[in-house]
Design a protein around this motif. Structure first.
Motif, short mmCIF file in Angstrom:
data_model
loop_
_atom_site.label_atom_id
_atom_site.label_comp_id
_atom_site.label_asym_id
_atom_site.label_seq_id
_atom_site.Cartn_x
_atom_site.Cartn_y
_atom_site.Cartn_z
N ARG A 180 0.82 -1.20 0.00
CA ARG A 180 0.00 0.00 0.00
C ARG A 180 0.86 1.26 0.00
NH1 ARG A 180 -4.80 0.40 4.28
NH2 ARG A 180 -5.27 -1.55 3.21
N SER A 181 2.02 1.22 0.66
CA SER A 181 2.86 2.41 0.70
C SER A 181 3.34 2.78 -0.69
CB SER A 181 4.06 2.19 1.63
OG SER A 181 4.99 1.29 1.06
N PHE A 182 3.57 1.77 -1.55
CA PHE A 182 3.96 2.06 -2.93
C PHE A 182 2.85 2.80 -3.65
CE2 PHE A 182 3.52 0.66 -7.38
CZ PHE A 182 4.57 1.37 -7.90
N VAL A 183 1.60 2.37 -3.41
CA VAL A 183 0.46 3.03 -4.05
C VAL A 183 0.37 4.47 -3.61
CG1 VAL A 183 -2.05 3.07 -4.19
CG2 VAL A 183 -0.85 0.90 -4.39
N LEU A 184 0.56 4.71 -2.30
CA LEU A 184 0.44 6.07 -1.80
C LEU A 184 1.56 6.96 -2.33
CD1 LEU A 184 -0.60 5.31 1.88
CD2 LEU A 184 -2.02 6.28 0.08
N VAL A 185 2.77 6.43 -2.41
CA VAL A 185 3.87 7.22 -2.96
C VAL A 185 3.59 7.58 -4.40
CG1 VAL A 185 6.28 7.10 -3.67
CG2 VAL A 185 5.63 6.38 -1.38
N SER A 186 3.05 6.61 -5.17
CA SER A 186 2.81 6.86 -6.59
C SER A 186 1.75 7.93 -6.81
CB SER A 186 2.40 5.56 -7.30
OG SER A 186 1.12 5.15 -6.89
N SER A 187 0.88 8.16 -5.81
CA SER A 187 -0.18 9.14 -5.98
C SER A 187 0.37 10.56 -6.02
CB SER A 187 -1.21 9.02 -4.84
OG SER A 187 -0.64 9.43 -3.62
N ARG A 188 1.65 10.74 -5.61
CA ARG A 188 2.23 12.07 -5.64
C ARG A 188 2.75 12.43 -7.02
NH1 ARG A 188 5.22 9.89 -1.07
NH2 ARG A 188 3.95 10.08 0.80
N HIS A 189 2.81 11.45 -7.93
CA HIS A 189 3.25 11.74 -9.28
C HIS A 189 2.25 12.67 -9.95
CE1 HIS A 189 5.69 7.72 -9.49
NE2 HIS A 189 6.06 8.51 -8.51
N LYS A 190 2.74 13.67 -10.63
CA LYS A 190 1.85 14.62 -11.28
C LYS A 190 1.94 14.53 -12.80
CE LYS A 190 0.09 16.13 -7.52
NZ LYS A 190 -1.29 15.75 -7.18
N GLU B 225 -9.08 15.85 -19.15
CA GLU B 225 -9.87 16.42 -18.05
C GLU B 225 -10.30 15.34 -17.06
OE1 GLU B 225 -13.08 18.62 -19.76
OE2 GLU B 225 -11.79 20.21 -20.54
N ASN B 226 -10.63 14.16 -17.57
CA ASN B 226 -11.03 13.07 -16.67
C ASN B 226 -9.85 12.45 -15.94
OD1 ASN B 226 -13.81 13.22 -17.10
ND2 ASN B 226 -13.75 11.84 -18.86
N CYS B 227 -8.66 12.59 -16.50
CA CYS B 227 -7.45 12.03 -15.87
C CYS B 227 -6.87 12.94 -14.80
CB CYS B 227 -6.38 11.74 -16.93
SG CYS B 227 -6.72 10.29 -17.96
N VAL B 228 -7.14 14.22 -14.91
CA VAL B 228 -6.59 15.21 -13.98
C VAL B 228 -7.73 15.89 -13.25
CG1 VAL B 228 -5.14 17.25 -13.72
CG2 VAL B 228 -4.62 15.59 -15.52
N GLN B 229 -7.83 15.67 -11.95
CA GLN B 229 -8.90 16.24 -11.16
C GLN B 229 -8.66 17.73 -10.91
OE1 GLN B 229 -11.69 14.12 -10.07
NE2 GLN B 229 -10.61 13.19 -11.80
N PRO B 230 -9.72 18.49 -10.63
CA PRO B 230 -9.56 19.93 -10.38
C PRO B 230 -8.60 20.24 -9.25
CG PRO B 230 -11.88 19.39 -10.72
CD PRO B 230 -11.15 18.10 -10.66
N ASN B 231 -8.48 19.33 -8.26
CA ASN B 231 -7.57 19.56 -7.14
C ASN B 231 -6.13 19.16 -7.46
OD1 ASN B 231 -7.70 16.79 -7.15
ND2 ASN B 231 -8.60 16.59 -5.10
N GLY B 232 -5.89 18.75 -8.70
CA GLY B 232 -4.54 18.40 -9.11
C GLY B 232 -4.21 16.93 -9.00
N GLU B 233 -5.09 16.14 -8.38
CA GLU B 233 -4.84 14.70 -8.31
C GLU B 233 -5.02 14.08 -9.69
OE1 GLU B 233 -7.37 13.00 -5.38
OE2 GLU B 233 -6.45 14.06 -3.71
N THR B 234 -4.23 13.06 -9.96
CA THR B 234 -4.26 12.44 -11.28
C THR B 234 -4.51 10.94 -11.17
OG1 THR B 234 -1.90 11.93 -11.32
CG2 THR B 234 -2.56 14.11 -12.12
N VAL B 235 -4.97 10.35 -12.25
CA VAL B 235 -4.97 8.90 -12.32
C VAL B 235 -3.52 8.44 -12.40
CG1 VAL B 235 -7.22 8.80 -13.45
CG2 VAL B 235 -5.15 8.82 -14.84
N ARG B 236 -3.28 7.21 -11.97
CA ARG B 236 -1.89 6.72 -11.92
C ARG B 236 -1.33 6.51 -13.32
NH1 ARG B 236 2.46 5.80 -12.35
NH2 ARG B 236 3.96 4.68 -11.07
N SER B 237 -2.18 6.06 -14.25
CA SER B 237 -1.76 5.89 -15.64
C SER B 237 -3.00 5.83 -16.51
CB SER B 237 -0.92 4.61 -15.82
OG SER B 237 -1.70 3.46 -15.57
#
Length: 459
Positions: free
Chosen positions: A8-18, A417-429
């Protein structure tokens, strides 16, 4: 930190990728057969040139379907990986990364009997004698694209259960390709149903039973599923619920209005019986995912602990967006997602994925509500919002793909637009579905390349 926490820590780290890495799915007809019936890679030289062009365009990698029906085709436990050894070498030489999709389904329905990849031939031989290893609808029609989850724990396959067959395949894959884990192979999705998605084949394509926007039909009429239903009903003290006809739920091409089960009256989805049936039907799907993902996560964990490399485990779900704005969400219910206006059906799925450190993959990333027929109460945007919400709640990553081929500027913009959320969060790929000759046409290529570069830039 135990293995699950590491995953799970790998998943959380990957969420910081922009940045959003873009994969391109390989052509649907990548594989064919020679005169002796053995699988081959088609148009090898053209494929090599195409891979190099994708790399120059800035594409991160390609998505490759690894078919059970190719690798373990002729005999149980006889795995032949030479085709994929050759293909992975080509991809590596092109400088691309890999999303591997382990496919335990067939895609022959897409070719209308003129090609495609079937289930292993020895599985089909068993199915000719026992058609109940496949899903059945209320009219007894078998869907031989994927084994019914009713046989998950039954030793019907030369002494093995279906889950053991899937596990053996994953173990063989891992043993053969472990040197690629974490460097060439970055993502592995595990097939969990028709088209690789965790769902029932409630909306079958290609055989004339269903057309959009029909609500679909429940798929639990094989004898193994029915026996389980009767046993669970008896345990609940309601044996009549296991022996009675299934819900008065219309047929494949019904609309929800006028179908009693999907309205709010007696014997509807809100009744005691309706809740019991939907809990059982969706619960079987969740248990199916839990069993297979547990095996997959265990295989990956061992590899990652030994090699200190990270491969992301992925589970796909269907994008059932029509009738989403109704109270009952009938098309989702028949597919196995107990999601209604009164219940979040995706949270239990996300909980299972979180437990195994898996990301959730969804289609529809090219879709907007404004592009869907209003009269069918569609909402792909509402579905995507719900998925993002449960993913955030369960701390899992979201990946996805387009549902329809889109090369136009507006369509590619909608994907972004669907891959990048308004708050800046993104899908992983993001996986572009899929490579064919159209993508390389000048007018399409001139739109696709800037799209890939925008997705690869910092948000």
């Amino acid at each position: 930190m135990d293995a699950r926490e590491k995953s799970r820590s790998f998943v959380l780290v990957s969420s910081r990728h922009k940045k959003v890495p873009v994969y391109v799915m390989m052509p649907i007809d990548t594989f064919g057969t020679d005169s002796s019936g053995c699988p081959i890679i088609k148009r090898l030289k053209a494929l090599t040139v195409s891979l190099k062009a994708l790399k120059l365009a800035g594409v991160h990698g390609v998505a490759v379907e690894v078919w059970w029906g190719i690798v373990e085709r002729f005999c149980p436990l006889e795995f032949k990986w030479s085709l994929y050894d050759e293909l992975f070498r080509l991809i590596s030489e092109a400088g691309l990364k890999l999303h591997v999709a382990l496919c335990f389904h067939s895609n022959m329905h897409l070719f209308r009997g003129k090609g495609g990849v079937s289930l292993p031939l020895w599985i089909r031989e068993i199915g000719e004698v026992n058609k109940d290893i496949y899903y059945r609808d209320k009219n007894g029609f078998s869907n031989n694209d994927y084994l019914t989850l009713g046989v998950d724990q039954l030793p019907l396959f030369c002494g093995r259960t279906a889950v053991q067959c899937y596990e053996d395949f994953m173990l063989s894959f891992s043993k053969n390709f472990e040197p690629y884990f974490g460097n060439l192979i970055e993502e592995i999705s595990i097939g969990l149903g028709p088209s690789g998605e965790l769902r029932y084949p409630a909306h079958p394509l290609g055989d004339g039973r269903w057309t959009f926007p029909g609500i679909g039909e429940f798929q639990c009429h094989d004898k193994y599923m029915m026996e389980d239903l009767m046993a669970v009903a008896s345990q609940e003290g309601k044996p009549q619920w296991g022996s009675r006809d299934l819900p008065n739920a219309g047929c494949y091409n019904s609309f929800p209005s006028g179908v009693p089960f999907f309205e709010e009256g007696h014997d509807s989805f809100l009744s005691d019986y309706g809740r019991f049936f939907l809990e059982w039907y969706s619960g079987k799907l969740i248990c199916h995912a839990d069993a297979i993902l547990a095996k997959a996560a265990d295989v990956l964990r061992r590899r990652q602990e030994e090699e200190k490399s990270s491969v992301m485990l992925v589970a796909k779900i269907g994008g059932i967006y029509w009738w989403y704005k109704t109270s009952s969400h009938p098309a989702e219910l028949t597919a196995g997602y107990y999601n209604t206006a009164f219940r979040d059906g995706y949270d239990p799925l996300a909980s299972v994925l979180s437990r195994h450190g898996a990301a959730l993959h969804i289609p529809c990333l090219d879709m907007a509500d404004s592009e869907t027929p209003e009269k069918y109460l569609c909402s792909p945007e509402g579905l995507l919002r719900q998925i993002h919400d449960v993913a955030k709640k369960r701390t899992i990553q979201v990946t996805g793909r387009n549902t329809s081929e889109r090369y136009d500027v507006m369509g590619l913009r909608q994907i972004r637009e669907n891959c990048v959320q308004p708050n800046g969060e993104t899908v992983r790929s993001f996986t572009f579905f899929r490579m064919n000759e159209k993508i390389f046409r000048v007018e399409n290529w001139n739109n696709f390349v800037p799209f890939v570069r925008q997705m690869s830039a910092d948000v």
